[in-house]
Design an enzyme around this catalytic site. Structure first.
Site, PDB file in Angstrom:
ATOM      1  N   ASP A  28       0.820  -1.217   0.000  1.00 58.06           N
ATOM      2  CA  ASP A  28       0.000   0.000   0.000  1.00 58.06           C
ATOM      3  C   ASP A  28       0.851   1.264   0.000  1.00 58.06           C
ATOM      4  O   ASP A  28       2.079   1.205   0.180  1.00 58.06           O
ATOM      5  CB  ASP A  28      -0.971  -0.001   1.197  1.00 58.06           C
ATOM      6  N   ASN A  38      -7.551  -3.060  14.126  1.00 61.49           N
ATOM      7  CA  ASN A  38      -8.931  -3.365  13.724  1.00 61.49           C
ATOM      8  C   ASN A  38      -8.988  -4.568  12.776  1.00 61.49           C
ATOM      9  O   ASN A  38     -10.002  -4.803  12.141  1.00 61.49           O
ATOM     10  CB  ASN A  38      -9.582  -2.136  13.069  1.00 61.49           C
ATOM     11  N   HIS A  58      -7.234  -5.004  10.042  1.00 56.43           N
ATOM     12  CA  HIS A  58      -6.977  -4.762   8.616  1.00 56.43           C
ATOM     13  C   HIS A  58      -5.677  -5.430   8.173  1.00 56.43           C
ATOM     14  O   HIS A  58      -4.776  -5.664   8.968  1.00 56.43           O
ATOM     15  CB  HIS A  58      -7.017  -3.259   8.263  1.00 56.43           C
ATOM     16  N   GLU A  89      -9.683  -1.978   5.252  1.00 56.21           N
ATOM     17  CA  GLU A  89     -10.318  -1.678   6.533  1.00 56.21           C
ATOM     18  C   GLU A  89     -11.581  -2.521   6.710  1.00 56.21           C
ATOM     19  O   GLU A  89     -12.118  -3.055   5.732  1.00 56.21           O
ATOM     20  CB  GLU A  89     -10.686  -0.186   6.566  1.00 56.21           C
TER      21      GLU A  89
HETATM   22  P1  PGA Z   1       2.123  -1.717  12.628  1.00 55.35           P
HETATM   23  O1  PGA Z   1       0.946  -1.637  11.571  1.00 55.35           O
HETATM   24  O2  PGA Z   1       3.056  -2.768  12.132  1.00 55.35           O
HETATM   25  O3  PGA Z   1       2.730  -0.362  12.617  1.00 55.35           O
HETATM   26  O4  PGA Z   1       1.495  -2.080  13.927  1.00 55.35           O
HETATM   27  C1  PGA Z   1       0.351  -2.802  11.095  1.00 55.35           C
HETATM   28  C2  PGA Z   1      -0.857  -2.454  10.289  1.00 55.35           C
HETATM   29  O5  PGA Z   1      -1.528  -1.455  10.623  1.00 55.35           O
HETATM   30  O6  PGA Z   1      -1.158  -3.175   9.339  1.00 55.35           O
END
Ligand code: PGA
Length: 242
Positions: A67, A136, A138, A143
């Site tokens: 992304d 959450n 994702h 999302e």
């Molecule tokens: P993080 O993010 O590795 O910074 O916890 C993971 C994500 O939001 O997919």
């Protein structure tokens, strides 16, 4: 899903790096799906260390990131392209032309997403897709919602994601509200998936991913249906999974 239980963040990082490096040793021209965020930083550091020791060679590897923030170009220190160069690619012998991130500087979402899907279709299935998991549930920027996404698409970030990611920006107002993300179908097309998680703040999402119903309300739950998926997570992230 196979669960690889790790002691802590460092242990999770080493095991994640071990699986990635094994993939590259077994198949020097492996196609890797890569992720940004805090979770994979330790694994990237470990891979750099092994590269410096001569244990792993990235010269033939190609990569596809999940992304990118909409509106941020490659030179913007908050962009995921910048993160990947700075955290990983600048420190190994990968050919940058073989590293791919959705083009956040292309404001024409339809064209940017179609171009990324075409690139991925031409590459064929990725050998190994590395994922983090959001609080959450994702994966990428897919999302929680009413349906699973297919190809690369433009996403409105959830309020909880904006909050979580604001720690990396000067102020929450600076966090982009939109991003381009590989879709669930892109992700599920990988031959093998490694989803890494660390910390108690991921425990509920990890539990829902493994034990919850397969539902777009927890995007990662779709991984239950993948034939070759590893969860590499530390004790804190697995604390709700007995
Ligand atoms: P993080 O993010 O590795 O910074 O916890 C993971 C994500 O939001 O997919």
């Amino acid at each position: 899903m196979r669960i690889i239980r790790c002691k802590d963040y460092d242990d999770m990082s080493r095991k994640t790096a071990n699986i990635i490096s094994a993939q590259v040793i077994l198949k020097p021209n492996a196609k890797l799906g890569l992720a940004t965020g805090t979770t994979p930083i330790g694994a990237y550091k470990q891979l750099i260390a092994w590269y410096n020791k001569g244990d792993v060679d990235f010269s033939e590897v190609s990569t596809y990131n999940l992304d990118e923030y909409l509106g941020l170009g490659p030179d913007d220190p908050q962009s995921y392209r910048y993160f990947m160069n700075d955290t990983f690619f600048n420190h190994i012998n990968i050919d940058k032309a073989k590293t791919h991130v959705p083009d956040g500087s292309n404001l024409d979402a339809e064209a940017a997403c179609a171009a990324y899907d075409e690139l991925m279709a031409a590459a064929g299935p990725l050998d190994l897709q590395l994922l983090g998991i959001g609080r959450n549930g994702h994966v990428g920027f897919n999302e929680p919602g009413d349906s699973f996404s297919k190809g690369t698409h433009c996403v409105e970030l959830a309020e909880s994601t904006i909050q979580a990611n604001s720690r990396l920006f000067d102020s929450i107002d600076d966090v982009p509200r939109k991003a381009y993300s590989m879709g669930v179908q892109n992700i599920m097309s990988a031959k093998t998936i490694l989803i890494a998680a660390s910390g108690a703040d991921k425990a509920q999402a990890v539990y829902d991913m493994i034990y919850g119903p397969v539902s777009p309300q927890c995007t990662a739950s779709i991984l239950q249906l993948h034939a070759d998926c590893f969860v590499v997570a530390d004790e804190a992230a697995l604390s709700l999974c007995k």
